[in-house]
Design a protein around this motif. Structure first.
Motif, PDB file in Angstrom:
ATOM      1  N   ASN A  91       0.827  -1.205   0.000  1.00  0.00           N
ATOM      2  CA  ASN A  91       0.000   0.000   0.000  1.00  0.00           C
ATOM      3  C   ASN A  91       0.862   1.256   0.000  1.00  0.00           C
ATOM      4  O   ASN A  91       1.939   1.286   0.591  1.00  0.00           O
ATOM      5  CB  ASN A  91      -0.903   0.019   1.238  1.00  0.00           C
ATOM      6  CG  ASN A  91      -1.784  -1.202   1.330  1.00  0.00           C
ATOM      7  OD1 ASN A  91      -2.482  -1.563   0.385  1.00  0.00           O
ATOM      8  ND2 ASN A  91      -1.756  -1.869   2.483  1.00  0.00           N
ATOM      9  N   THR A 143      -4.145   1.348  -2.912  1.00  0.00           N
ATOM     10  CA  THR A 143      -4.052  -0.040  -2.490  1.00  0.00           C
ATOM     11  C   THR A 143      -3.307  -0.883  -3.518  1.00  0.00           C
ATOM     12  O   THR A 143      -3.038  -0.435  -4.636  1.00  0.00           O
ATOM     13  CB  THR A 143      -5.444  -0.632  -2.262  1.00  0.00           C
ATOM     14  OG1 THR A 143      -6.172  -0.600  -3.502  1.00  0.00           O
ATOM     15  CG2 THR A 143      -6.212   0.173  -1.223  1.00  0.00           C
ATOM     16  N   LYS A 154      -8.271   5.181  -1.934  1.00  0.00           N
ATOM     17  CA  LYS A 154      -9.201   5.285  -0.816  1.00  0.00           C
ATOM     18  C   LYS A 154      -8.902   6.545  -0.020  1.00  0.00           C
ATOM     19  O   LYS A 154      -7.762   6.808   0.333  1.00  0.00           O
ATOM     20  CB  LYS A 154      -9.067   4.061   0.101  1.00  0.00           C
ATOM     21  CG  LYS A 154      -9.940   4.125   1.343  1.00  0.00           C
ATOM     22  CD  LYS A 154      -9.721   2.913   2.240  1.00  0.00           C
ATOM     23  CE  LYS A 154     -10.584   2.989   3.493  1.00  0.00           C
ATOM     24  NZ  LYS A 154     -10.372   1.815   4.378  1.00  0.00           N
ATOM     25  N   GLU A 169      -3.207   0.309   7.268  1.00  0.00           N
ATOM     26  CA  GLU A 169      -3.878  -0.426   6.199  1.00  0.00           C
ATOM     27  C   GLU A 169      -5.242   0.190   5.875  1.00  0.00           C
ATOM     28  O   GLU A 169      -6.223  -0.495   5.663  1.00  0.00           O
ATOM     29  CB  GLU A 169      -4.015  -1.901   6.572  1.00  0.00           C
ATOM     30  CG  GLU A 169      -2.664  -2.589   6.697  1.00  0.00           C
ATOM     31  CD  GLU A 169      -2.772  -4.084   6.947  1.00  0.00           C
ATOM     32  OE1 GLU A 169      -2.950  -4.832   5.968  1.00  0.00           O
ATOM     33  OE2 GLU A 169      -2.688  -4.484   8.111  1.00  0.00           O
ATOM     34  N   GLY A 170      -5.258   1.537   5.886  1.00  0.00           N
ATOM     35  CA  GLY A 170      -6.463   2.256   5.484  1.00  0.00           C
ATOM     36  C   GLY A 170      -7.520   2.402   6.544  1.00  0.00           C
ATOM     37  O   GLY A 170      -8.598   2.945   6.275  1.00  0.00           O
TER      38      GLY A 170
END
Length: 383
Positions: A252, A272, A278, A319-320
């Motif tokens: 990422n 991603t 995102k 991780e977002g």
């Protein structure tokens, strides 16, 4: 990290009316960490940008083992370097036993020994901005000579009178020879850059383009470069005025944006592994990454970052996924952020952008010490 180019121009006018900036005396201050870090953390380097046009960028060193903080290390160790490090230090990184520094207005990439801060090489690069590395090359983003000059009219409106606005470039420097041996064109006014899995990710800001007719628009693209062919293979739209890029080591890529200081806030976005973008969250005027977690600090009023009534928002993303971060700071003008470990953070305070700044160490969310540093402290690296 001073906002847009027009902000810099306005700041230059204000500074022109002030006395010459002070510089901290070469000094050693006590700065013991509250908890012993990992053995590999020997020295923490702080690159002070200096005041624009005054040639007073400087390098400070925190000796982690001894608990001492030394200002003006480059000038002290390189007395024959004339005025010193140069005009506007913009980025710093450690590769093996070398410290690489970008000196923007001086058009230099300085390389010094991590151990004793003595100069190894001074590499000429036009308007360099930020650094990334693989095992063979250093990659440097460059505004490629872009500039915008202007003055205030009778109505105190800033009017552009002269400009140059080519697309930006990423230069490739051989780590062994310290020579530039390639370049590739990217978007307008590139800033941050990161390397991951054979690719470079370049954040294009458009800081000059935003001032120019007919569009008065920031760039909003992320350029992706294949390092083998050294060509741009893909361009991805993110949001206006890109700033930093981080690779999380899991495929990422995080990108911070500064927005337009009006109706588009600064933010954090994630590209991603499957190529989608995102939006993770807003309020990211400052950020740093540690072990795949991005730590963010921002404020509701981003137009005036130094407002006295500023309320800062602190949050993290991994991780977002956005999460709370129990962190409170009291810096007058927070200008740089660095995480040594999950409990030890450093906040650089530019104070007034003109005189010596401050560096504070926070442990478990509380400030444990503050030292006086160079002018406009903002960029960190660890050896």
């Amino acid at each position: 990290m001073k906002k847009t180019a027009w902000f810099l121009a306005a700041l230059a006018v204000v500074c022109a009316c002030q006395k010459d900036p002070e510089t901290p005396d070469d000094s050693t201050q006590e700065a013991s960490l509250p908890e012993a870090p990992a053995q590999e953390a020997r020295l923490l380097f702080l690159l002070n940008e200096g005041a624009m046009g005054t040639n007073n960028a400087s390098l400070d060193v925190l000796n982690v083992a001894q608990g001492t903080y030394v200002t003006g290390a480059f000038k002290k160790q390189n007395p024959d370097a004339g005025a010193g490090l140069g005009d506007v230090g913009n980025d710093i990184a450690v590769v093996a036993d070398e410290v690489w520094m970008v000196i923007n207005n001086s058009g230099l990439v300085e390389v010094v020994s991590a151990q004793d801060q003595k100069e190894i090489a001074a590499i000429q690069v036009a308007t360099p901005r930020n650094l990334a590395f693989d095992d063979k090359y250093a990659y440097v983003t460059s505004w490629n000579g872009a500039y915008a000059k202007g003055s205030y009219d009778e109505n105190y409106k800033y009017v552009i009178t002269d400009y140059k606005n080519p697309k930006g470039v990423v230069y490739r420097i051989n780590l062994s020879t310290k020579k530039v041996d390639g370049s590739v064109e990217v978007g307008y006014q590139p800033e941050g850059i990161a390397f991951q899995d054979g690719k470079l990710y370049v954040a294009n800001s458009g800081g000059i383009s935003s001032q120019l007719a007919p569009n008065y628009a920031y760039d909003k693209t992320l350029s992706i470069i294949d390092t083998q062919s050294f060509t741009v293979t893909k361009t991805v739209d993110v949001q206006v005025n890109l700033k930093n890029v981080y690779a999380d080591g899991k495929g990422n890529i995080y990108v911070t944006t500064l927005g337009n200081y009006a109706d588009v806030h600064s933010g954090l976005y994630m590209l991603t592994a499957d190529g989608s973008v995102k939006h993770v969250g807003d309020y990211v005027s400052m950020s740093t990454i540690l072990d795949g977690t991005v730590y963010c600090v921002g404020a509701e009023n981003e137009y005036d970052w130094a407002a006295a009534s500023k309320i800062y928002k602190a949050w993290t993303a991994k991780e977002g996924v956005k999460a709370d971060w129990n962190f409170t700071m009291d810096a007058a003008v927070p200008y740089g952020l660095f995480a040594l470990n999950p409990e030890t953070f450093f906040v650089a305070d530019a104070v007034d952008y003109w005189n010596p700044g401050k560096l504070s160490c926070y442990y478990k969310g509380k400030k444990v010490w503050t030292v006086t540093v160079g002018v406009c402290p903002g960029h960190f690296a660890i050896w």
